[in-house]
Design an enzyme around this catalytic site. Structure first.
Site, PDB file in Angstrom:
ATOM      1  N   CYS A  36      10.763  -1.747  33.354  1.00  0.00           N
ATOM      2  CA  CYS A  36      10.238  -2.257  34.620  1.00  0.00           C
ATOM      3  C   CYS A  36       8.759  -2.619  34.504  1.00  0.00           C
ATOM      4  CB  CYS A  36      10.450  -1.291  35.770  1.00  0.00           C
ATOM      5  SG  CYS A  36      10.160  -2.146  37.326  1.00  0.00           S
ATOM      6  N   CYS A  96      12.768  -7.472  39.239  1.00  0.00           N
ATOM      7  CA  CYS A  96      11.652  -6.549  39.404  1.00  0.00           C
ATOM      8  C   CYS A  96      11.115  -6.662  40.829  1.00  0.00           C
ATOM      9  CB  CYS A  96      10.563  -6.919  38.389  1.00  0.00           C
ATOM     10  SG  CYS A  96       9.247  -5.720  38.356  1.00  0.00           S
TER      11      CYS A  96
END
Ligand code: FAD
Length: 559
Positions: free
Chosen positions: A311, A490
């Site tokens: 991430c 994301c």
């Protein structure tokens, strides 16, 4: 308060008062478990009040309430197991009389302790557990964990029972229920890691992001509770920590990415203290929010290590949520917020940068590119960076009130040591089929894969059916049939209530799930926040169960 001990590490008591909580801490208990719902009788302290009292004296508190006379739900039994294993000392269970807490404990021991020992422990504490005997026997017979041993053969061995391993197993079992699958996973707790950003932002409680591994393990898979130490692709064998060996037809590597805290001098010693925190660990994310609430002036530093990391937006998500909280509290102007990024861009896909830059300017964040955290002196509250300008690199010391660190991340060592890694150590797979480049019976999913997509659970959602289809083909001796497009997502939490939802595939190609008129990912939207906070957590659980929402992998045509 006089606890009745069933074992050295578990005792029961009738309804505790708020004052009893501090007494329990003085008596050496490390955790309290409540097995009783709120409101059963007048004057009963609420679970929330008890939780607060426990936090004040540093005790773990878990509520697993169920009605008297009912059978304890398996999920609560699993939760108690997690508390028992993680408490690091004696645990005190309570309900109206203590009986329900004892029943929970008994079921948590099924398959581990002989039934006679469980009954004897209950007897010692004055509880008759004999009505549970049929259930205890049944539980023992269907215990979810098993052991590696000589000659144990499986159609598929999966290394890692995280987001990727569980989803791939569940997707495969939906298609081929009779496949024999072993999932090697050492942890008895599964974490919903995407939730940690919201824990650090004061939106979620940490407990919301953890669940017993047993509750997410596919029923038809064998859970080998151990760690893979070596793979021999020639003999098709996996060795686990206790020396046990598993043989496979097809291997799926889903061991995630390794957080390399030790690569930053002084960091491990000071994590969780001295203003140093990280949303990259379950136990530290609450400290991020604690610091955000505490800090009112001085330097707040947020770091991002070199890629790859899982991430890639998470380092700045933590920062934006902190800034938003500080602005709402009226202290943002007194805090110097700095983003020290080892890379050279705010975000890897340019299309999302303008929306993020609006927030950077708005919050008054100082951006430092090519600035890599190399050391932390927690006591003196000094962070040291290596900063590169042109061809000059210098070491810069920076004082801080708060330091949010994202650690450097590397491929799990056993991949390289097994000869299955690429130059960076991640599993060398074809980016489309996720099949190993030289071993046709080896696949990878999730963060362990040596692919260039964003390492996210969102990517796993798209990879799981591809791996399931291609593993099934490999079991039939056929070539891969499905392709992964590199999708990753994301959700950048730019403020509490708004998100820039970056969704993209290989080469930075924009891949929005919803049409732009419904959700424009290049701008901050409330809809994306709602998806992140309320929709994605249940969707994630469904993914672990093999439900494939809005995923239709491209099929390989061989005409
Ligand atoms: P993991 O889920 O980490 O699972 C790996 C498993 O392998 C672990 O259970 C581990 O115990 C096990 N394992 C490791 N080594 C071995 C071994 N040798 N033998 C056996 N088992 C082993 N993703 C999103 O989509 N959206 C987000 O908003 C988002 N935010 C994030 C925020 C933070 C702070 C973090 C930390 C992550 C975030 N992610 C997000 C990323 C996401 O959580 C990961 O990409 C995802 O969990 C990857 O799945 P995985 O199965 O590859 O790895």
């Amino acid at each position: 308060m006089t606890p009745r001990y069933l074992t050295d590490t578990f005792a029961i008591a009738p309804q505790l008062s708020i004052a009893d909580v501090a007494d329990a801490a003085r008596q050496g208990f490390r955790a309290i478990v409540c097995a009783r719902p709120d409101g059963e009788e007048r004057g009963q302290p609420t679970i929330k009040d008890m939780e607060r009292a426990a936090a004040e004296v540093g005790l773990t508190f878990e509520a697993v309430p169920f009605a008297a006379g009912a059978t304890p739900p398996q999920v609560d039994v699993d939760r108690l197991n997690v508390v028992l294993k993680g408490a690091g000392g004696p645990v005190l269970g309570y309900c109206r009389s203590g009986n329900r807490a004892a029943q929970l404990w008994a079921l948590a021991q099924a398959g581990t302790l002989p039934v006679e020992d469980i009954l004897a422990a209950g007897h010692k504490a004055g509880v008759d557990l004999s009505p549970l005997v049929p259930l205890l026997k049944q539980e023992a017979a269907t215990s979810t964990t098993s052991h590696a041993g000589p000659g144990r053969r499986f159609d598929v061995v999966i290394v890692g029972g995280g987001a990727g391993g569980l989803s791939a197993a569940a997707s495969l079992l939906r298609r081929r229920p009779r496949t024999t699958i072993a999932i090697v996973e050492p942890s008895d707790t599964h974490y919903y890691q995407p939730g940690w950003t919201l824990v650090g932002g004061g939106v979620f409680k940490a407990q919301k992001t953890r669940m017993p591994e047993a509750s997410v393990m596919p029923k038809n898979a064998d859970w080998i509770r151990s760690t893979v130490t070596h793979i021999d692709p020639d003999t098709r064998e996996v060795t686990v920590a206790d020396g046990g060996v598993l043989s496979y037809e097809v291997l799926v590597i889903a061991a995630g990415i390794t957080l390399n805290w030790g690569a930053i001098a002084g960091l491990p010693e000071t994590l969780g203290r001295n203003g140093v925190t990280s949303n990259y660990r379950y136990d530290l994310a609450p400290y991020t929010w604690e610091l955000v609430e505490k800090v009112s002036r001085g330097n707040a530093l947020f770091t991002q290590p070199p890629m790859p990391i899982k991430c890639a937006g998470a380092p700045q998500k933590a920062m934006y949520l902190a800034c938003d909280a500080w602005r709402k509290r009226g202290v943002l102007d007194a805090i110097n917020v700095e983003f020290d990024n080892a890379g050279g861009a705010l975000f890897g896909v340019q299309a999302f940068v303008p929306a993020l830059m609006n927030y950077v300017r708005d919050y008054g964040i100082a951006l430092q590119f090519h600035s890599k955290l190399v050391a932390v002196d927690g006591e003196r509250r000094i962070a040291t960076f290596e900063r590169t300008t042109g061809d000059k690199t210098e070491r810069v010391e920076q004082s801080f009130e708060m330091l949010h660190v994202v650690p450097p991340q590397i491929a799990p060592a056993f991949i390289r040591e097994s000869g299955l890694g690429d130059a960076s150590g991640f599993v060398a797979v074809d980016p489309g089929t996720l099949q190993h480049v030289t071993r046709q019976n080896v696949f990878a999913i999730g963060d362990s894969a040596g692919t260039s997509n964003a390492k996210t659970a969102a990517a796993v959602r798209k990879q799981a059916p591809v791996v399931a289809l291609n593993v099934a083909a490999a079991l039939d001796g056929k070539p891969p049939v499905a392709l992964y497009d590199g999708y990753g997502g994301c959700p950048l939490t730019v403020e509490r209530g708004k998100i820039v939802l970056a969704e993209f595939g290989y080469g930075g190609k924009l891949m929005p799930t919803l049409p732009r008129w419904i959700l424009d990912g290049q701008h901050a939207t409330r809809l994306a926040w709602f998806l992140k906070k309320d929709v994605m957590p249940p969707l994630y659980r469904e993914m672990l169960r093999g439900h494939e929402f809005m995923v239709e992998p491209e099929k390989i045509s061989r005409t």
